[in-house]
Design an enzyme around this catalytic site. Structure first.
Site, PDB file in Angstrom:
ATOM      1  N   GLY A  90       5.821   1.515  -7.160  1.00 41.73           N
ATOM      2  CA  GLY A  90       6.279   2.686  -7.891  1.00 41.73           C
ATOM      3  C   GLY A  90       7.638   3.171  -7.426  1.00 41.73           C
ATOM      4  O   GLY A  90       8.287   3.963  -8.098  1.00 41.73           O
ATOM      5  N   ARG A  91       8.019   2.723  -6.256  1.00 39.82           N
ATOM      6  CA  ARG A  91       9.348   3.146  -5.765  1.00 39.82           C
ATOM      7  C   ARG A  91       9.988   2.033  -4.960  1.00 39.82           C
ATOM      8  O   ARG A  91      10.793   2.266  -4.061  1.00 39.82           O
ATOM      9  CB  ARG A  91       9.214   4.388  -4.920  1.00 39.82           C
ATOM     10  N   LYS A 111      13.369  -0.044  -1.118  1.00 42.24           N
ATOM     11  CA  LYS A 111      12.309   0.967  -1.197  1.00 42.24           C
ATOM     12  C   LYS A 111      12.976   2.331  -1.382  1.00 42.24           C
ATOM     13  O   LYS A 111      13.780   2.730  -0.543  1.00 42.24           O
ATOM     14  CB  LYS A 111      11.495   0.914   0.100  1.00 42.24           C
ATOM     15  N   ASP A 123       8.699   9.906  -8.347  1.00 40.70           N
ATOM     16  CA  ASP A 123      10.108   9.859  -8.757  1.00 40.70           C
ATOM     17  C   ASP A 123      10.780   8.534  -8.394  1.00 40.70           C
ATOM     18  O   ASP A 123      11.964   8.341  -8.678  1.00 40.70           O
ATOM     19  CB  ASP A 123      10.884  11.022  -8.116  1.00 40.70           C
ATOM     20  N   GLY A 124      10.020   7.642  -7.731  1.00 38.46           N
ATOM     21  CA  GLY A 124      10.601   6.350  -7.373  1.00 38.46           C
ATOM     22  C   GLY A 124      11.576   6.412  -6.214  1.00 38.46           C
ATOM     23  O   GLY A 124      12.239   5.421  -5.904  1.00 38.46           O
ATOM     24  N   ARG A 174      13.778  -3.508   2.843  1.00 36.77           N
ATOM     25  CA  ARG A 174      12.661  -4.061   3.600  1.00 36.77           C
ATOM     26  C   ARG A 174      12.621  -5.571   3.407  1.00 36.77           C
ATOM     27  O   ARG A 174      12.858  -6.083   2.311  1.00 36.77           O
ATOM     28  CB  ARG A 174      11.367  -3.425   3.111  1.00 36.77           C
ATOM     29  N   ARG A 181      -0.427  -8.233  -1.346  1.00 34.87           N
ATOM     30  CA  ARG A 181      -1.406  -7.430  -0.630  1.00 34.87           C
ATOM     31  C   ARG A 181      -2.816  -7.799  -1.081  1.00 34.87           C
ATOM     32  O   ARG A 181      -2.981  -8.448  -2.120  1.00 34.87           O
ATOM     33  CB  ARG A 181      -1.169  -5.948  -0.950  1.00 34.87           C
ATOM     34  N   ASP A 250      -4.088  -1.725  -0.545  1.00 32.41           N
ATOM     35  CA  ASP A 250      -2.743  -2.035  -1.055  1.00 32.41           C
ATOM     36  C   ASP A 250      -1.713  -2.029   0.069  1.00 32.41           C
ATOM     37  O   ASP A 250      -0.559  -2.404  -0.148  1.00 32.41           O
ATOM     38  CB  ASP A 250      -2.335  -1.042  -2.148  1.00 32.41           C
TER      39      ASP A 250
HETATM   40  P1  AMP Z   1       2.089   4.202  -0.367  1.00 28.59           P
HETATM   41  O1  AMP Z   1       1.546   5.535   0.019  1.00 28.59           O
HETATM   42  O2  AMP Z   1       3.527   4.029  -0.029  1.00 28.59           O
HETATM   43  O3  AMP Z   1       1.260   3.067   0.113  1.00 28.59           O
HETATM   44  O4  AMP Z   1       2.061   4.181  -1.945  1.00 28.59           O
HETATM   45  C1  AMP Z   1       0.899   4.198  -2.721  1.00 28.59           C
HETATM   46  C2  AMP Z   1       1.270   4.080  -4.175  1.00 28.59           C
HETATM   47  O5  AMP Z   1       2.032   5.194  -4.603  1.00 28.59           O
HETATM   48  C3  AMP Z   1       2.120   2.860  -4.493  1.00 28.59           C
HETATM   49  O6  AMP Z   1       1.768   2.419  -5.773  1.00 28.59           O
HETATM   50  C4  AMP Z   1       3.507   3.429  -4.475  1.00 28.59           C
HETATM   51  O7  AMP Z   1       4.416   2.662  -5.224  1.00 28.59           O
HETATM   52  C5  AMP Z   1       3.292   4.784  -5.103  1.00 28.59           C
HETATM   53  N1  AMP Z   1       4.323   5.757  -4.669  1.00 28.59           N
HETATM   54  C6  AMP Z   1       4.462   6.328  -3.471  1.00 28.59           C
HETATM   55  N2  AMP Z   1       5.518   7.152  -3.443  1.00 28.59           N
HETATM   56  C7  AMP Z   1       6.075   7.110  -4.663  1.00 28.59           C
HETATM   57  C8  AMP Z   1       7.202   7.750  -5.291  1.00 28.59           C
HETATM   58  N3  AMP Z   1       7.982   8.599  -4.634  1.00 28.59           N
HETATM   59  N4  AMP Z   1       7.464   7.441  -6.573  1.00 28.59           N
HETATM   60  C9  AMP Z   1       6.691   6.590  -7.256  1.00 28.59           C
HETATM   61  N5  AMP Z   1       5.624   5.973  -6.746  1.00 28.59           N
HETATM   62  C10 AMP Z   1       5.308   6.215  -5.466  1.00 28.59           C
HETATM   63 MG    MG Z   2       1.708   1.169  -0.043  1.00 33.75          MG
END
Ligand code: AMP
Ligand code: MG
Length: 491
Positions: A90-91, A111, A123-124, A174, A181, A250
């Site tokens: 997502g980001r 990232k 917000d990505g 990264r 995963r 994940d």
């Molecule tokens: P994480 O907590 O980094 O393991 O992320 C869990 C999920 O949330 C993944 O699908 C990420 O891509 C999504 N995600 C986390 N932060 C963001 C963000 N700021 N914008 C969009 N997607 C996010």
């Molecule tokens: Mg993650």
């Protein structure tokens, strides 16, 4: 100027439902704050080219390097035990794959580079704090010899991101041997797409475990390998006091690298129940729970692979259970061998496990610093001077009692004191990324635009096993008012 990366992309050649093609969203004013020059060279990239305004634009996602085929990968995952059929990058955006100097294929991923079709409500973007944390901790893990994704660069975006407050935005580059995963397998399995699971499994075998490609039962062998790598990885985490914080499926790499540094932390005082993550309210991902959680995640992977094992479901389950049954033995062997090295034993005796457990129990009871206790134990092995290790225990007598038994055990081995001390110094780090140091670095960067503390911390952590007298204070645990009790993922 176009900058060329020697990409050789394979993931983006997989079927279209494996990913979404999406370009990074340009940011306002990229500024390179850190480039990992040694890693750039290792990847076959020219650090001098990356260290230019054009390079910074690439590392911020504002300009695409030649040959990039940017994609966001699809994946699902169990988050704190609850299944989410679609997560995905997502980001994060994968620019592509390169073959490094050792011939290993490496993903280069941005990232915080903007929204993707998987962003949901996010917000990505990434905030500066978590980017610095991931940079510091992943590179510290690498220096400790623990399998991990790496950090090639950090750039600030010149934009602000909205979290609880407005924060400076940043992008991390990264590097991973892949970003596949357990949740990637779950994405296809959840859709009943057995062909997708097979395609993915074949890709993972070719990429990470090529020697099993010709095995009689390659998918069983794949599970076996991932189980072994995860068991080894989690043992290594425990041996340095690392707490991942968000071991969702994940965030569990099938290559066996530590991935997705969020609210991760190293413990100061030894406490098996330690949790730092603010979102881990139930302590699911507490320090000592990590082996059983790894096995839980692997069980989810095994479920995805069942259709590849056998058309007979009962038979497939039985076979999966057999492979998963190997986790405990592999983990325990790695963990116990690591602990024996940490206390300076060269040989194995039946009573060692109990001896070492008694030390750990005494440490837990006496708020002993995990890192310093083992490091100073090495000094005590070399000099018979116990003062510095005793000082780690609120009641030093607890150590004294144990030390009598320890020295008696050491006397069964022929190694000299100097030999033992040297061996212990090589496995017991002096410097770990202590929370209060990481926090101070982030505050200096955010509040004063001062990256000198960040640079210095990275320098110290690049040689965790060396004494580095100039930086001795970095080994110190936090003072009571410096203690960081919680870490945040900040997404
Ligand atoms: P994480 O907590 O980094 O393991 O992320 C869990 C999920 O949330 C993944 O699908 C990420 O891509 C999504 N995600 C986390 N932060 C963001 C963000 N700021 N914008 C969009 N997607 C996010
Ligand atoms: Mg993650």
């Amino acid at each position: 100027m176009t900058v060329h990366f020697p990409f050789q992309n394979t993931y983006s050649a997989l079927p279209a439902n494996f990913f979404a093609r999406v370009a990074p969203t340009p940011v306002a004013a990229p500024r390179l704050i850190k480039l990992n020059r040694a890693l750039a060279v290792q990847l076959g990239l020219d650090p001098d080219v990356l260290d230019t305004p054009e390079g910074a634009e690439i590392l911020a996602g504002k300009r695409l390097p030649d040959g990039a085929d940017p994609i966001a990968m699809a994946y699902a995952g169990h988050q704190f035990g609850h299944f989410v059929p679609q997560l995905g990058d997502g980001r994060a955006i994968l620019l592509g794959e390169v073959i490094d100097r050792e011939g290993i294929r490496r993903d280069i991923q941005l990232k915080g580079s903007g929204p993707t079709p998987f962003s949901r409500r996010g917000d990505g973007r990434a905030a500066l704090g978590p980017v610095l944390r991931e940079y510091i901790v992943s590179e510290a893990m690498f220096a400790l010899g623990i399998p991990t994704t790496r950090s090639l660069a950090a750039v600030t975006s010149g934009e602000r991101v909205q979290r609880e407050t407005m924060l400076p935005g940043a992008v991390l580059t990264r590097v991973a041997s892949s970003h596949i995963r357990v949740g990637t397998f779950q994405f296809f399995a959840a859709r009943g797409d057995t062909d997708g699971v097979r395609r993915l499994a074949d890709h993972v075998i070719a990429r990470h475990y090529p020697d099993i490609a010709g095995a009689e039962r390659p998918y069983h062998a794949l599970l076996e390998r991932v189980v072994a790598r995860q068991a080894d990885l989690v043992a290594r985490w425990l041996l340095v006091g690392f707490i991942h914080g968000v071991m969702n499926t994940d965030n569990c790499s099938v290559s066996g690298e530590t991935i997705d540094y969020g609210p991760c932390a190293f413990m100061d005082d030894y406490n098996p129940a330690q949790v730092f993550s603010s979102i881990d309210e139930m302590g699911r991902y507490a320090y000592a729970n990590q082996p059983q959680i790894a096995l839980w995640n692997l069980t989810r992977l095994a479920e995805c692979l069942l259709p590849l094992f056998s058309d007979d479901k009962d038979k497939a389950i039985e076979q999966a259970q057999f492979v998963l049954g190997e986790f405990a033995g592999t983990f325990t062997a790695a963990y116990q061998a690591g602990l024996r090295s940490k206390v300076g034993l060269f040989t194995v005796q039946d009573s060692d496990e109990a001896l070492i457990q008694d030390l750990l129990d005494a440490m837990a009871k006496n708020n002993a610093d995990f890192t310093l206790t083992f490091r100073r134990l090495g000094d005590a092995a070399g000099s018979a001077d116990d003062d510095s290790v005793r000082a780690q225990f609120t009641d030093p007598a607890a150590f004294d009692e144990w030390a009598v038994r320890w020295r008696k055990r050491l006397a069964d081995e022929p190694q000299s004191a100097a030999e033992r001390q040297a061996a212990m110094r090589a496995v017991n780090p002096l410097f770990i990324p202590r929370n209060h140091r990481v926090e101070a670095v982030i505050q200096a960067a955010m509040n004063r635009d001062d990256y000198a503390p960040f640079e210095e911390l990275i320098t110290v952590l690049s040689k965790p096993f060396e004494d580095q007298p100039k930086y001795a204070a970095y080994a110190d645990p936090p003072l009571p008012d410096q203690r960081v009790l919680q870490t945040f993922c900040g997404t």
